[in-house]
Write a protein that holds these residues in place. Sequence first.
Motif, PDB file in Angstrom:
ATOM      1  N   VAL A  16       0.735  -1.231  -0.099  1.00  0.00           N
ATOM      2  CA  VAL A  16      -0.106  -0.011  -0.019  1.00  0.00           C
ATOM      3  C   VAL A  16       0.946   1.193  -0.022  1.00  0.00           C
ATOM      4  O   VAL A  16       2.190   1.076   0.100  1.00  0.00           O
ATOM      5  N   SER A  17       0.115   2.211  -0.275  1.00  0.00           N
ATOM      6  CA  SER A  17       1.137   3.736   0.082  1.00  0.00           C
ATOM      7  C   SER A  17       0.135   4.548   0.799  1.00  0.00           C
ATOM      8  O   SER A  17      -0.620   5.324   0.498  1.00  0.00           O
ATOM      9  N   LEU A  18      -0.037   4.388   2.310  1.00  0.00           N
ATOM     10  CA  LEU A  18      -0.694   5.092   3.043  1.00  0.00           C
ATOM     11  C   LEU A  18      -0.108   5.992   3.712  1.00  0.00           C
ATOM     12  O   LEU A  18       1.199   5.768   4.363  1.00  0.00           O
ATOM     13  N   GLN A  41      -6.826   1.352  -1.843  1.00  0.00           N
ATOM     14  CA  GLN A  41      -5.340   1.553  -2.530  1.00  0.00           C
ATOM     15  C   GLN A  41      -5.382   0.811  -3.821  1.00  0.00           C
ATOM     16  O   GLN A  41      -4.705   1.029  -4.357  1.00  0.00           O
TER      17      GLN A  41
END
Length: 108
Positions: free
Chosen positions: A22-24, A102
Amino acid sequence: MFAAEFESAKTDSRRRAPRAPVSLDARLGKAGRTLCKVVDISIHGAKLQTYSALKRGETIWLTLPEVGSIAADVMWADDFIGGCQFRKPIDADVFALLVEAQGGIVAG
């Protein structure tokens, strides 16, 4: 001459639960003042990229979207990248929501 058959041990993974890239955007610290990025997550933990060096063995507060603040233990660290284990697993439905938001795929 000695001959024997053996069967190697097969392990699917050392992980307890599926994880997803993910890219949170998240925050560190009880007050949530330090920014970080979650790059990998499962219900039991996450891999973080930070702007402050992490130390193996320390307990951190991680504020995640949809979850809020959660206590986590740093299991490994390499300067500004580290892996943490949540003290309490996040809810499986919330995990699925984070991954779906995402456009991610859960890896076993």
